[in-house]
Enzyme design. Sequence first.
Site, PDB file in Angstrom:
ATOM      1  N   ARG A  93       0.830  -1.206   0.000  1.00 44.68           N
ATOM      2  CA  ARG A  93       0.000   0.000   0.000  1.00 44.68           C
ATOM      3  C   ARG A  93       0.867   1.259   0.000  1.00 44.68           C
ATOM      4  NH1 ARG A  93      -5.328  -0.830   2.609  1.00 44.68           N
ATOM      5  NH2 ARG A  93      -5.579  -3.013   3.181  1.00 44.68           N
ATOM      6  N   GLY A 102      -7.333   7.302  -1.759  1.00 41.02           N
ATOM      7  CA  GLY A 102      -7.734   6.774  -3.061  1.00 41.02           C
ATOM      8  C   GLY A 102      -6.931   7.260  -4.234  1.00 41.02           C
ATOM      9  N   HIS A 453     -15.163   5.869  -2.131  1.00 42.92           N
ATOM     10  CA  HIS A 453     -14.299   6.885  -2.754  1.00 42.92           C
ATOM     11  C   HIS A 453     -15.055   8.181  -3.009  1.00 42.92           C
ATOM     12  CE1 HIS A 453     -12.748   8.936  -6.386  1.00 42.92           C
ATOM     13  NE2 HIS A 453     -11.591   8.782  -5.772  1.00 42.92           N
TER      14      HIS A 453
END
Length: 885
Positions: A93, A102, A453
């Site tokens: 990540r 995002g 998102h």
Amino acid sequence: MSQVNVIPFHKGSMDMKDLLGGKGANLGEMTRSGLPVPPGFTITTRACLEYYKAEENLTSQQKQEIATALTALEKETGKQLGSSDQPLLVSVRSGAVFSMPGMMDTVLNLGLNDQTVLGLARLTDNERFAYDCYRRFIQMFSDVVLGIPHYRFERIIDERKGQTQTSSDTELTAPDWQWVIDRFKKVVREETGEVFPQDPMEQLYRAVIAVFDSWNNQRARIYRKIHKIPDDLGTAVNVQAMVFGNLGENSGTGVAFTRSPSTGEKTLYGEYLINAQGEDVVAGIRTPEPISSLKNEMPEVFEQFQRIARKLEDHYQDMQDIEFTVERGKLYLLQTRSGKRTAHAAVKIAVDLVQEGVIDRKTALKRVDPEQLDQILHRRIDPDAHLNVIAKGLPASPGAASGQIVFDADKAERWSQEGKKVILVRPETTPEDIHGIISSQGVLTSRGGMTSHAAVVARGMGKPCICGCEEIAIDLKKKTIQVNEVVLQEGEELSIDGGTGEVIKGIVPLIDPELSDEFQKLLRWADEYRRLSIRTNADNPADAAKALQFGAEGVGLCRTEHMFMETERIPLVRSMILAETQEQREEALQRLLPLQKEDFKGIFEAMKGLPVTIRLLDPPLHEFLPNMEELLIDLTRMQMTPDTDPQALQEKETLLKKVRTLHEFNPMLGHRGCRLGLIHPEIYAMQVEAIFLAAAEVLEAGGTVEPEIMVPLVGHVNELKELRKRIEEVAKQVKSKTKYQIPYTVGTMIELPRAALTADEIAAEADFFSFGTNDLTQTTFGYSRDDAEGKFLHHYVDQKILPDNPFITLDTAGVGKLVSMGVNLGRQTKPALKTGICGEHGGEKESIFFCHQSGLDYVSCSPFRVPLARLAAAQAALGKSVEED
């Protein structure tokens, strides 16, 4: 000794945020605090910057450090990457210094291949789960690393659902996923010409490279540009042992906030999904359950999570955004960070934390981004309005908006640039849609929850958003939405209320917002600390009254030409301009005089004795006349029409002749401002008389006034000297008529480089300086704003030729230097000289910080920017750097 590029979680902490990124630093802090965090390591931001210096390649040292850290992780977990018996799977990540939800890429379930998937099935005794993880990994890796569009894979899943007559992913079996995986691999071979990579170390290195690369993807660059995050920070990469929320009904995943990010209410806010992985929640593919429902599903986990959430908020002294996974009844934390929030929530949380004794007032003032306050001042739907509500979804981001329906981000951006207001309607948004969200008035999705998102990005931008509105059927091919019998086409008008979740057909009436007690309290605290006075730009009593309500301490700019441009006054102004004799011009001006007097009187009364700076007429006279090309067309048409009235034809010809006489090749540098007042002194004389007569009437009624008369576009002291003398003559004349001694001052707008360079001379004739930074920017750069913004300025900013649009954020290195010089030179002549700025920069936080540092007395901005300016001025006084946002 070489620098360390990879740091295990247990050695990280918050004071290493610049090196580990926000996520990595928090994972380290939580690990050291004994919280249930899956182990892992962080590849530093320094490694990212080295990667770019090495022409986008991992160095041998970086690979070695990653391999060493991986070996330690394998030892800690008792599993091994690539093992068929005890397979270790990891997530990869991003984690930048500043949170960018995002905007950059993630890969989950890394380490799976045709052999390790068998080991995962044996280890978990769950074949379906193993193949579900494998297909997820292929899909994410192919999207993020190989650049294959995700819809290629979604079509295959939808095809299988159709074959098996199932409606959700969770209904597909292990054989179904094996069928899907086989076709996924074929897509990879078709797109890349290679087989899907089976070597876990190759997968890991390529995933790290992809995350590094995502620092410079389009959506990340756009996000950084909006939030003014530097481009040279790089991103860290967090490699973490996987825990699984998709192992059955006793597993799940979710996102929660310790307080509501929409309202600021002190209550746990969030969502979760049973038998799911993290991307299912944030991607909006499935609509999750509210976090409160977890209390019934897994009461022990819920209680533990509540305790941890309180502990994290106490530790960080701020509302936290927490990602978590439950694996077979055991809770794991995947990250915590200060949560993105609406302006309403930001203000309430900051004030509440002070009242709870967690932070002090100075910290609270620094916590709220001044730019956010615009959101609080947004209008809302009139509660008395009749609404045609056609559906209801999740109220993901408050506020109301109306616009034309548009179904894709590119079109939203294009229509917006054409001046249309649009509502972006999507099944769910992805990070690639950010430019469409920016361009839209609001966002509506049929899938996804309040932590999806679309919701997170819209909240951060202060845009209304409704998510998970499952009542609406969106057909992207036909470009329609349907709710029962109601069908709306792209381009039709739609409204949304992000506070209630209501979707409304047509345009809705909006009303002004109500300001909360917390909002008022925060601004009162700001007033205690700020040094700069805050004024407003107002051309009418209504704007002045609104600004006063928001805390303005005077009018810093009243543009009198806006009064002249009112429809009913244009004929009078034109008759003054077209007058053939002095007498005719005087007659027209005398008819304008009482109208101007009432204008000024209304503003004086609205400001209740506070100072009002009135700029005398600035634009050239041709701006009040019809367009020359349109006149030519009209005249030609009249000449070709046999029965045209000769008198009308003559009037049109006279008008065209006058327009041609007044036509200028470069009006901005032409016959305007003080030059106009010197050549046509009767115009300024009328305006000054109107000011003094209005002031006298207010004084007679028992009020107080403080008029400040501002002469525009002075470039030489003699211009101001001559006009000041004429203003003083009119003052004497009005005093003799009214018997009132009007308290007034005379100053000038510094908007030409020569004025700043000779400010010591000009100050001898000026009681105040007001820096007109809009024109000063144009004349310093040599840019015509209209041409620059329409043709090349956006390219300059995108290509980093300029750091910012200088018409939005003050150019401190150039224009700012002239402002500072003007202040210093002016005060050498008059130490008590009052100085301020009245351009649009007066309502922009970075420019306000500069004004504070330069010793200006005040900034002036539009009424709705006054609260922003009050807060920014306080932050400047408290020594907050812009980067702290």
